[in-house]
Design a protein around this motif. Structure first.
Motif, PDB file in Angstrom:
ATOM      1  N   UNK A 159       0.858  -1.191   0.000  1.00  0.00           N
ATOM      2  CA  UNK A 159       0.000   0.000   0.000  1.00  0.00           C
ATOM      3  C   UNK A 159       0.890   1.236   0.000  1.00  0.00           C
ATOM      4  N   UNK A 160       0.536   2.234  -0.807  1.00  0.00           N
ATOM      5  CA  UNK A 160       1.325   3.458  -0.839  1.00  0.00           C
ATOM      6  C   UNK A 160       0.394   4.665  -0.862  1.00  0.00           C
ATOM      7  N   UNK A 161       0.950   5.812  -0.483  1.00  0.00           N
ATOM      8  CA  UNK A 161       0.152   7.024  -0.323  1.00  0.00           C
ATOM      9  C   UNK A 161       0.122   7.838  -1.607  1.00  0.00           C
ATOM     10  N   UNK A 162      -1.061   8.371  -1.895  1.00  0.00           N
ATOM     11  CA  UNK A 162      -1.245   9.393  -2.911  1.00  0.00           C
ATOM     12  C   UNK A 162      -1.702  10.658  -2.198  1.00  0.00           C
ATOM     13  N   UNK A 163      -2.118  11.665  -2.918  1.00  0.00           N
ATOM     14  CA  UNK A 163      -2.558  12.920  -2.316  1.00  0.00           C
ATOM     15  C   UNK A 163      -3.956  12.732  -1.729  1.00  0.00           C
ATOM     16  N   UNK A 164      -4.010  12.419  -0.425  1.00  0.00           N
ATOM     17  CA  UNK A 164      -5.293  12.215   0.225  1.00  0.00           C
ATOM     18  C   UNK A 164      -5.888  10.843  -0.013  1.00  0.00           C
ATOM     19  N   UNK A 165      -5.095   9.916  -0.488  1.00  0.00           N
ATOM     20  CA  UNK A 165      -5.606   8.590  -0.802  1.00  0.00           C
ATOM     21  C   UNK A 165      -4.502   7.563  -0.614  1.00  0.00           C
ATOM     22  N   UNK A 166      -4.879   6.286  -0.670  1.00  0.00           N
ATOM     23  CA  UNK A 166      -3.918   5.193  -0.690  1.00  0.00           C
ATOM     24  C   UNK A 166      -4.248   4.284  -1.864  1.00  0.00           C
ATOM     25  N   UNK A 167      -3.257   3.513  -2.297  1.00  0.00           N
ATOM     26  CA  UNK A 167      -3.450   2.634  -3.449  1.00  0.00           C
ATOM     27  C   UNK A 167      -2.662   1.349  -3.259  1.00  0.00           C
ATOM     28  N   UNK A 168      -3.174   0.286  -3.892  1.00  0.00           N
ATOM     29  CA  UNK A 168      -2.474  -0.988  -4.017  1.00  0.00           C
ATOM     30  C   UNK A 168      -2.587  -1.403  -5.476  1.00  0.00           C
ATOM     31  N   UNK A 169      -1.466  -1.569  -6.149  1.00  0.00           N
ATOM     32  CA  UNK A 169      -1.452  -1.930  -7.568  1.00  0.00           C
ATOM     33  C   UNK A 169      -1.204  -3.428  -7.681  1.00  0.00           C
ATOM     34  N   UNK A 170      -2.230  -4.173  -8.113  1.00  0.00           N
ATOM     35  CA  UNK A 170      -2.056  -5.621  -8.227  1.00  0.00           C
ATOM     36  C   UNK A 170      -1.774  -6.081  -9.647  1.00  0.00           C
ATOM     37  N   UNK A 171      -2.070  -5.237 -10.656  1.00  0.00           N
ATOM     38  CA  UNK A 171      -1.692  -5.530 -12.041  1.00  0.00           C
ATOM     39  C   UNK A 171      -1.285  -4.238 -12.728  1.00  0.00           C
ATOM     40  N   UNK A 172      -0.242  -4.300 -13.546  1.00  0.00           N
ATOM     41  CA  UNK A 172       0.160  -3.134 -14.322  1.00  0.00           C
ATOM     42  C   UNK A 172       0.912  -2.110 -13.506  1.00  0.00           C
ATOM     43  N   UNK A 173       0.831  -0.845 -13.945  1.00  0.00           N
ATOM     44  CA  UNK A 173       1.603   0.249 -13.354  1.00  0.00           C
ATOM     45  C   UNK A 173       0.707   1.444 -13.081  1.00  0.00           C
ATOM     46  N   UNK A 174       0.882   2.037 -11.908  1.00  0.00           N
ATOM     47  CA  UNK A 174       0.169   3.257 -11.529  1.00  0.00           C
ATOM     48  C   UNK A 174       1.032   4.039 -10.554  1.00  0.00           C
ATOM     49  N   UNK A 175       1.178   5.327 -10.801  1.00  0.00           N
ATOM     50  CA  UNK A 175       1.902   6.229  -9.900  1.00  0.00           C
ATOM     51  C   UNK A 175       3.299   5.712  -9.572  1.00  0.00           C
ATOM     52  N   UNK A 176       3.964   5.125 -10.561  1.00  0.00           N
ATOM     53  CA  UNK A 176       5.323   4.654 -10.370  1.00  0.00           C
ATOM     54  C   UNK A 176       5.449   3.285  -9.728  1.00  0.00           C
ATOM     55  N   UNK A 177       4.348   2.670  -9.357  1.00  0.00           N
ATOM     56  CA  UNK A 177       4.365   1.332  -8.770  1.00  0.00           C
ATOM     57  C   UNK A 177       3.957   0.317  -9.829  1.00  0.00           C
ATOM     58  N   UNK A 178       4.708  -0.776  -9.949  1.00  0.00           N
ATOM     59  CA  UNK A 178       4.452  -1.791 -10.969  1.00  0.00           C
ATOM     60  C   UNK A 178       4.324  -3.162 -10.330  1.00  0.00           C
ATOM     61  N   UNK A 179       3.275  -3.878 -10.703  1.00  0.00           N
ATOM     62  CA  UNK A 179       3.096  -5.263 -10.261  1.00  0.00           C
ATOM     63  C   UNK A 179       3.962  -6.185 -11.112  1.00  0.00           C
ATOM     64  N   UNK A 180       4.585  -7.196 -10.510  1.00  0.00           N
ATOM     65  CA  UNK A 180       5.394  -8.142 -11.286  1.00  0.00           C
ATOM     66  C   UNK A 180       4.569  -9.258 -11.924  1.00  0.00           C
ATOM     67  N   UNK A 181       3.264  -9.283 -11.686  1.00  0.00           N
ATOM     68  CA  UNK A 181       2.426 -10.377 -12.173  1.00  0.00           C
ATOM     69  C   UNK A 181       2.282 -10.280 -13.686  1.00  0.00           C
ATOM     70  N   UNK A 182       2.403 -11.412 -14.367  1.00  0.00           N
ATOM     71  CA  UNK A 182       2.420 -11.418 -15.825  1.00  0.00           C
ATOM     72  C   UNK A 182       1.010 -11.379 -16.401  1.00  0.00           C
ATOM     73  N   UNK A 183       0.833 -10.597 -17.460  1.00  0.00           N
ATOM     74  CA  UNK A 183      -0.402 -10.552 -18.227  1.00  0.00           C
ATOM     75  C   UNK A 183      -0.038 -10.618 -19.710  1.00  0.00           C
ATOM     76  N   UNK A 184      -1.044 -10.852 -20.551  1.00  0.00           N
ATOM     77  CA  UNK A 184      -0.805 -11.055 -21.971  1.00  0.00           C
ATOM     78  C   UNK A 184      -1.196  -9.851 -22.814  1.00  0.00           C
ATOM     79  N   UNK A 185      -1.726  -8.814 -22.169  1.00  0.00           N
ATOM     80  CA  UNK A 185      -2.000  -7.524 -22.781  1.00  0.00           C
ATOM     81  C   UNK A 185      -1.733  -6.452 -21.735  1.00  0.00           C
ATOM     82  N   UNK A 186      -1.485  -5.196 -22.144  1.00  0.00           N
ATOM     83  CA  UNK A 186      -1.314  -4.132 -21.154  1.00  0.00           C
ATOM     84  C   UNK A 186      -2.578  -3.980 -20.314  1.00  0.00           C
ATOM     85  N   UNK A 187      -2.439  -4.057 -18.987  1.00  0.00           N
ATOM     86  CA  UNK A 187      -3.571  -4.009 -18.067  1.00  0.00           C
ATOM     87  C   UNK A 187      -3.230  -3.153 -16.859  1.00  0.00           C
ATOM     88  N   UNK A 188      -4.267  -2.683 -16.181  1.00  0.00           N
ATOM     89  CA  UNK A 188      -4.129  -2.002 -14.899  1.00  0.00           C
ATOM     90  C   UNK A 188      -5.201  -2.524 -13.967  1.00  0.00           C
TER      91      UNK A 188
END
Length: 322
Positions: A159-188
């Motif tokens: 879990x990481x902080x955004x401006x007034x929010x928190x996030x957990x990235x489980x697939x793809x990339x958001x706000x500089x955080x990238x999941x290592x889980x493999x997918x077969x198309x670009x996903x978030x």
């Protein structure tokens, strides 16, 4: 968060968004599983929109008090041509599949199963679960990879902080955080929690279309307010999403995204295919206990496996977006 790019590009996040592009998808309630079926809220697929990127299926359930609602008990059932994504907010689910995987689905932990050419699995809420609450998602596999081998991955995002929010990235990339889980198309895929009164401008990939599924609280996507269990859709082209929580309690949502999925697909029961004949063949293989799907060991419920329902008396037509 720090941006460590040596040559970052300039992105303008406008405060005024094009609200006409926000499409609200309302869930319908359907039974999940066999004779003890729990009720879930399904936002994908539906007549007006079948996919968001490669996301082709979204079930949202709970919070259900297991003592009265009965919990989840889905006997072994098959899948083809897709990946399943399990994400919980509360409770615990025991997963078994024909690859031999035996894992627990817990809040904030991703379980991703690749069906490919064929797999089967069971899903049962554990005896210690008091309240069951989460989502079950499917990702359609592109034609080049839809017959890939079975696979299973488990990942616990930070879990990481955004401006007034928190996030957990489980697939793809958001706000500089990238999941290592493999997918077969670009996903978030990400969980977002916005504090009361928060307004958040979130930089995203403009080649993606996005969906925001509201779980709890109040949330505005651009200037369109979503009700719990509604999914707000935005077409590709926007470099930022504008989210706001006008309520007095935290708002929790899932953010789903991906490049538009251009291939028409056929979905019937638990199969993703390309032709009606493939659906017929998959059903026959499951009913015949074909090695295509393998066997789940360790499931002790009844029935021992879910039988396939009868095929409709018409040719199944492809699903595609407007």
């Amino acid at each position: 968060m720090s941006n460590t790019e040596a040559d970052p590009s300039e992105v303008e996040c406008r405060a005024a968004a094009d609200t006409a592009r926000v499409e609200v998808l309302t869930a319908r309630e359907v039974p999940l599983g066999g004779p003890r079926a729990m009720r879930v809220r399904r936002t994908l697929p539906q007549r007006d929109r079948s996919l968001i990127g490669a996301w082709c299926f979204a079930d949202h359930y709970g919070p259900d008090v297991v003592a009265t609602a009965g919990g989840m008990d889905v006997a072994p059932h098959p899948h083809t041509g897709l990946q399943t994504v399990s994400w919980l907010f509360s409770g615990e689910i025991e997963h078994r599949d024909s690859l031999g995987s035996h894992a627990m689905v817990r809040p904030g932990e991703l379980n991703l199963m690749t069906g490919g050419a064929g797999i089967c699995h069971s899903e049962v809420s554990t005896r210690t679960t008091k309240v069951l609450h989460g989502v079950q998602l499917w990702v359609a596999l592109p034609d080049a990879h839809r017959h890939t081998a079975r696979a299973f991955e488990h990942y616990v995002p930070d879990e990481f902080a955004l401006d007034g929010a928190t996030a957990k990235v489980f697939l793809g990339t958001l706000a500089g955080k990238t999941s290592p889980v493999s997918t077969f198309m670009p996903l978030l895929g990400a969980e977002l929690v916005l504090a009361p009164g928060t307004e958040l401008l979130l930089e995203v990939d403009p080649s993606f279309e996005h969906g925001v599924l509201l779980d709890t609280g109040r949330l505005r996507l651009s200037d369109v307010e979503l009700a719990p269990a509604e999914l707000g859709y935005l077409a590709s082209g926007a470099p930022c999403l504008r989210l706001a929580n006008p309520g007095g309690t935290p708002a929790r949502a899932l953010l789903l995204g991906g490049t538009p999925f251009e291939e028409p697909i056929l979905m019937w029961w638990n199969f993703v295919a390309r032709t009606h004949d493939e659906i017929v063949a998959y059903r026959e293989a499951w009913q015949a206990r074909s090695e295509r799907f393998g066997e789940v060991t360790g499931y002790t419920g009844e029935p021992a496996r879910l039988p396939a329902p009868p095929l409709p008396p018409v040719t199944i037509k492809p699903r595609r977006n407007p």
